[in-house]
Design a protein around this motif. Structure first.
Motif, short mmCIF file in Angstrom:
data_model
loop_
_atom_site.label_atom_id
_atom_site.label_comp_id
_atom_site.label_asym_id
_atom_site.label_seq_id
_atom_site.Cartn_x
_atom_site.Cartn_y
_atom_site.Cartn_z
N VAL A 119 38.61 20.45 4.51
CA VAL A 119 37.95 20.25 5.81
C VAL A 119 36.46 20.59 5.69
CG1 VAL A 119 37.81 21.13 8.16
CG2 VAL A 119 40.04 20.68 7.13
N PHE A 120 36.18 21.67 5.01
CA PHE A 120 34.80 22.12 4.83
C PHE A 120 33.98 21.04 4.11
CE2 PHE A 120 31.89 25.51 2.90
CZ PHE A 120 31.19 25.64 4.07
N VAL A 121 34.54 20.55 3.00
CA VAL A 121 33.84 19.52 2.24
C VAL A 121 33.64 18.27 3.10
CG1 VAL A 121 34.02 17.97 0.26
CG2 VAL A 121 34.63 20.35 -0.01
N THR A 122 34.67 17.91 3.86
CA THR A 122 34.57 16.72 4.70
C THR A 122 33.45 16.87 5.73
OG1 THR A 122 36.93 16.39 4.45
CG2 THR A 122 35.87 15.22 6.23
N VAL A 123 33.43 18.02 6.36
CA VAL A 123 32.40 18.24 7.39
C VAL A 123 31.01 18.18 6.76
CG1 VAL A 123 31.44 19.96 8.95
CG2 VAL A 123 33.89 19.55 8.90
N ILE A 124 30.85 18.84 5.62
CA ILE A 124 29.55 18.80 4.94
C ILE A 124 29.19 17.36 4.60
CG2 ILE A 124 28.32 19.45 2.84
CD1 ILE A 124 29.77 22.04 2.79
N ALA A 125 30.18 16.63 4.07
CA ALA A 125 29.90 15.26 3.65
C ALA A 125 29.45 14.41 4.84
CB ALA A 125 31.13 14.65 3.00
N ILE A 127 27.97 15.39 7.59
CA ILE A 127 26.61 15.76 8.02
C ILE A 127 25.59 15.27 7.00
CG2 ILE A 127 25.08 17.70 8.50
CD1 ILE A 127 27.55 19.19 9.52
N VAL A 128 25.91 15.46 5.71
CA VAL A 128 24.97 15.09 4.65
C VAL A 128 24.70 13.59 4.66
CG1 VAL A 128 24.94 14.76 2.15
CG2 VAL A 128 25.32 17.03 3.09
N LEU A 129 25.74 12.83 5.01
CA LEU A 129 25.59 11.38 4.93
C LEU A 129 24.83 10.79 6.12
CD1 LEU A 129 26.66 9.06 2.99
CD2 LEU A 129 27.13 11.40 2.37
N LEU A 395 26.43 9.01 14.23
CA LEU A 395 25.66 10.15 13.73
C LEU A 395 24.42 9.67 13.01
CD1 LEU A 395 28.33 12.66 12.36
CD2 LEU A 395 26.84 12.93 14.35
N GLY A 396 24.59 8.59 12.23
CA GLY A 396 23.45 8.01 11.53
C GLY A 396 22.38 7.57 12.53
N TYR A 397 22.85 6.89 13.58
CA TYR A 397 21.91 6.43 14.60
C TYR A 397 21.23 7.61 15.28
CZ TYR A 397 20.22 4.62 19.01
OH TYR A 397 19.42 4.33 20.07
N LEU A 398 22.03 8.62 15.55
CA LEU A 398 21.50 9.82 16.22
C LEU A 398 20.41 10.45 15.36
CD1 LEU A 398 22.42 11.06 18.88
CD2 LEU A 398 23.63 12.80 17.56
#
Lengths: 897, 95
Positions: A119-125, A127-129, A395-398
């Motif tokens: 879950v942690f990795v997914t959330v980071i990914a 946000i990072v993307l 999120l990208g648009y944001l």
């Protein structure tokens, strides 16, 4: 003149083409007649999603701003590919043998299948993307605006741009949802998508090369002239800072490995490990071709276009300015396909992660875990993926909107790169270091992510965006060593390099430190060994060894996941294929593999594998299962060892019982023999007594001498009877503990003298003694002891069958006891009689010297009363009896003298 | 089957393949060194004597192409594994 409408039309027809390609590829794959789909060429081309709009548009802009520095972004991945033998080979092998579905899956699997880590990795990914997606949106938006604007210089109208961006985002979301989640029922490998991005790889390469050729040979007039132009341009000199050159190369290499979409095509979609072999040189060649004309295009653009032209769009604006509409459309399509392929794969990768690691666990838990219900997990997975794609694009648009959208493409991309590189320590540590632990990975990822957020991501929203200006100047909470661009006082660094340095340093440092200090769970250690030593463990993922699976259970599970209709069709088909009727096929390995593939498309390969293995059992078990089994085994072993001990004990008891039984049987035989003997013994004197007394009574003419003789015979026989009865009585008294011991003192020597005299064996038996050894003072019932001695000596006299009978009497003290051996030179007692000679009525064979067989029994009873023992000592020259008398009160006479 | 003491002498083909794997490992290191060499050329001056971008560009692309070529040759030599024990041994070498 290309209008917006023409562009939209071109885009739509291009998208339609992609759909057709993907559809055909999927159909071909389903029919299993598409070997070329699985060729290394397709694999290599699919890797080209590394080259996004950033490459297509941003590289030229990067080059126009910073010269050759742009090339570092492609040198890093090239080096990683060339060094495939180090890393990628292992990653692909692990991915295939562990059925990995995403980078989050890989990291969580390595660290004990920890879902929290996933879950942690997914959330980071996710946000990072966001900046990366924003980059694609921005580039497509800019390209639209540029082509549509009258002077081909992108409008700087922010609100207009944002409107276009929103349309682009929405369009891409719909496109990706339609395209990427069309078929979730094959497996995690998306043949259609891979094929489509391979096409797009070709399109963008051709487009960029075409523009490059046009610029070099069309606008500049050849290679020599282009080189001259470079020399005359603002970027003519090589003045790249060393730190950025090295740092960006390493950063891009790290990002190449860690970006979720790269992981998706490189590991998850990988058909065969061997494809890496070709990709190892072909992909660097592809990158080189993509980079070849970047500097010329940048230089010519700087030279020919107005100063306010956006360098990120030179690829598009140069053909437009020269009126080459066809080339411009091709260029536009190249940029569009770069952006779409990236968005598709990134969204698929991320939505798979979100669906498999966040939504599905929650949904499965909320619906009762393993409760068997006829729900449709697939529809939930589909919905989760579609929503995830929409959210990711939003999120990208944001991000684009919040950050203002004015930045250079490369600058935005680098933010994502640094974020993605945070996975590197956990990933590499997990693959190469068995000591890496879950806590270490958590700590490293967490710290690295926070540093990235603080030093790069949040500041990217501008000086007064999310972080207030004071934080930039004075640091967080006024602490100057916490300034986002000068952490720990490192002032004057390039912001990106600053973030890379601190985030990776703190990430790797805490990862290593916490790993060393923490203790991994057993499952982590097992997974660690399987990952690090993957080449020793497996060549391919293990197949199912069916037979144990319950077809019905599988059916229930499959219905729940795939929906009842699809599952029933699948099962019926398979049953028919196996030549069976009905809905339940045999759970053959083939069928199980097929079922797993079907399920994995819906719920992820790992989950599908786990669910089937739960039902099939045996083939793959978790460490917890193994540990439970081990516990049970330990219990069983303990139980069985106890059983064994009991069995031993029982065997011992049985042996004792057998011996006792034997003894009893023998005793019974002896008793029978005795009874006949005793009756004989009793009758013989009785007969004499009766007949002689009758003679005395009935015959008157007896002389006095005769009368006297007969009377003495009667008396003699009566004495014999009395003696016999005395013996019996004596034994009975001894056995009933009614005997009263009469303590006396005397020496052994005297005792033996008395016994020999009483035994009346003089002349019949030669007795050897060592009188000096017999001077032992005894304090016991001397009369009883003498009785024993008499018995033994007279027995020797009676039973010794030697021609010259001898008896040796040996006395010695041993362990505080007096031991007296009586050894004759006869034949001894046969082995089978040794056990019973001390029993009452025991007689060795049919002896000629008729005793009643009570002597030794009396001896044993007497010795028992005296606290000693009498035993037969086998293996001597003849019969040997050992008498052991305690000497508590006894004294050695010699010692006293 | 893979267990047992590692053999010192292996078939020449196996030996060659291991050395190819060594070469494949060394290649990226060589690449890093070659790609970093241009940093030594820049002396920090921005005058007309400083290194030309065009020259560095040509150097980089030549190195790039050469690395790609060598990688292609190596990858051909490192064909599909036919003898697994050898491979596991090299893996142990790699640590």
């Amino acid at each position: 003149m290309a209008t917006l409408n023409v562009l939209v039309l071109v885009c739509l027809s291009y998208v339609a083409l992609l759909f057709i390609v993907a559809f055909m590829a999927d159909r071909a794959a389903k029919q299993g007649r598409a070997r070329w789909l699985r060729s290394p060429v397709i694999y290599t081309l699919s890797l080209s999603i590394y080259c996004t709009a950033w490459t297509f548009y941003g590289a030229v802009g990067f080059a126009a701003r910073s010269g050759l520095e742009f090339v570092t972004i492609y040198l890093g991945p090239s080096l990683v590919m060339i060094g495939w033998w180090w890393t990628l080979r292992k990653m692909v092998r692990v991915g295939r043998s562990q059925r990995i579905t995403s980078i989050a899956d890989l990291i969580s699997s390595r660290f004990g299948k920890s879902n929290s880590l996933a879950v942690f990795v997914t959330v980071i990914a996710v946000i990072v993307l966001a900046p990366y997606i924003a980059l694609q949106l921005q580039s497509v938006t800019l390209s639209f605006d540029t082509v549509a604007s009258p002077d081909f210089i992108a409008t700087k109208d922010a609100s207009g741009q944002q409107a276009t961006a929103l349309w682009v985002a929405a369009g891409l979301a719909v496109f990706t949802i339609l395209f990427g989640t069309r078929n979730v029922d094959a497996n995690e490998r998306h043949h259609g998508v891979v094929m489509a991005i391979a096409i797009e790889a070709v399109v963008k390469l051709i487009a960029l090369l075409a523009v490059g050729v046009f610029v070099v040979w069309g606008l500049s007039g050849g290679v020599g002239a282009t080189l001259d132009r470079i020399d005359a341009s603002p970027i003519a000199t090589w003045e790249v800072p060393g730190s950025r050159w090295v740092g960006l190369t390493l950063l891009s290499a790290a990002a190449f490995i860690c970006l979720p979409r790269m992981f998706q095509v490189m590991v998850v979609e990988s058909e065969h490990e061997d494809h890496l072999r070709m990709a190892s040189w072909a992909f660097p060649a592809y990158l080189m071709a993509m980079s070849l004309f970047v500097v010329p295009i940048a230089v010519v653009g700087l030279d020919m276009l107005p100063a306010d032209a956006n360098p990120d769009l030179f690829v598009l604006t140069l053909p437009l300015m020269e009126g080459r509409e066809g080339l411009a459309i091709l260029s536009f399509l190249g940029g569009f396909s770069s952006a779409t392929s990236m968005v598709i794969v990134a969204a698929i990768a991320l939505s798979t992660m979100v669906s498999n690691h966040i939504v599905m666990p929650i949904w499965l838990r909320s619906t009762g875990g393993s409760a068997i219900i006829s729900g449709d997990v697939r529809s939930v997975a589909m919905l989760a993926r579609r929503l995830a794609i929409a959210v990711i694009l939003f999120l990208g648009y944001l991000y684009l909107r919040l950050s203002g959208g004015g930045s250079a493409l490369a600058a935005i991309g680098l933010i994502s790169f640094v974020g993605a590189a945070q996975f590197l320590p956990a990933l590499m540590g997990g693959l190469f270091w068995r000591g890496a632990t879950r806590s270490g990975a958590m700590a490293g990822l967490g710290l690295g992510f926070v540093v990235w957020l603080y030093c790069l991501f949040l500041p990217s929203f501008g000086p007064s965006g999310i972080l207030p200006q004071t934080v930039f100047e004075n640091g967080l909470f006024g602490m100057s060593w916490l300034r986002p661009y000068a952490l720990f006082g490192t002032e004057g660094m390039d912001p990106v390099m600053h973030a890379v340095l601190w985030s990776i340093l703190l990430n790797a440092g805490s990862f290593i430190l916490v790993s060393i200090l923490s203790l991994p769970q057993p499952i982590e250690r097992l997974q660690g060994a399987q990952f690090v030593n993957v080449f020793d463990h497996s060549s391919t993922p293990g197949g199912w060894s069916g037979g144990l699976a319950q077809s019905e259970d599988l059916m229930i599970m499959a219905q729940r996941i795939m929906g009842a209709r699809d599952a029933q069709t699948l099962f019926a088909e398979e049953a028919q294929r196996q030549g069976l009727g009905g809905y339940l096929p045999e759970p053959s390995p083939d069928f199980l593999n097929r079922l797993e593939r079907e399920l994995s498309g819906s719920i992820g390969a790992a989950a599908a594998h786990a669910m089937i293995s739960q039902i099939v059992g045996g083939a793959t078990v978790s460490v917890q299962d193994l540990m439970a089994v081990a516990d049970e085994t330990a219990q069983i072993m303990e139980y069985s060892s106890r059983l064994e001990a009991k069995t031993d004990e029982q065997a011992r008891t049985a042996r004792q019982l057998r011996e006792a039984n034997e003894k009893l049987t023998q005793i019974s035989v002896q008793k029978d023999a005795f009874l006949s003997q005793i009756s004989h013994e009793l009758r013989t004197p009785m007969t004499s007594i009766r007949s002689f007394s009758e003679i005395l009574r009935d015959t008157d003419s007896l002389s006095g001498e005769e009368r006297n003789k007969y009377a003495s015979i009667i008396q003699e026989e009566a004495t014999r009877l009395t003696r016999l009865l005395d013996d019996l009585l004596d034994l009975s008294v001894l056995e009933n503990s009614q005997v009263v011991l009469n303590q006396q003192s005397g020496t052994l020597f005297d005792l033996l003298e008395r016994a020999i005299a009483a035994a009346d064996v003089t002349g019949k038996l030669r007795i050897h003694r060592k009188p000096e050894r017999e001077k032992v003072m005894l304090n016991t019932d001397l009369d009883r002891l003498t009785q024993v001695f008499i018995n033994l000596i007279s027995n020797a006299g009676k039973y010794c069958e030697s021609d010259t009978p001898e008896l040796r009497i040996k006395a010695e003290t041993r362990d505080g006891d007096l031991v007296v051996d009586f050894i004759d030179n006869g034949e001894g007692i046969p082995r089978n009689h040794q056990a019973v000679i001390f029993e009452k009525f025991a007689r060795v064979g049919e002896t000629k010297a008729g005793g009643a067989g009570l002597g030794l029994a009396i001896c044993r009873e007497v010795m028992g009363r005296l606290g000693g023992s009498i035993s037969y000592v086998p293996g001597q020259a003849g019969a040997a009896f050992r008498v052991r008398v305690p000497m508590e009160a006894g004294q050695h006479v010699q010692a006293a003298q | 089957m893979r267990r047992g003491p590692p053999t010192i002498f292996v078939q020449e083909r196996t030996y060659k393949r291991r050395r190819m794997a060594d070469a494949a490992r060394m290649l990226p290191i060589l690449g890093v060194i070659l790609f970093m060499i241009p940093l030594l050329w820049s002396d920090g001056e921005t005058g007309p004597d400083s290194t030309r971008t065009a020259a560095v560009m040509i150097y980089l692309f030549v190195v790039w192409a050469a690395l790609t070529g060598v990688a292609a040759v190596l990858s051909r030599r490192l064909g599909p594994e036919e003898d697994t024990p050898e491979d596991s041994a090299t893996e142990e070498d790699a640590g």
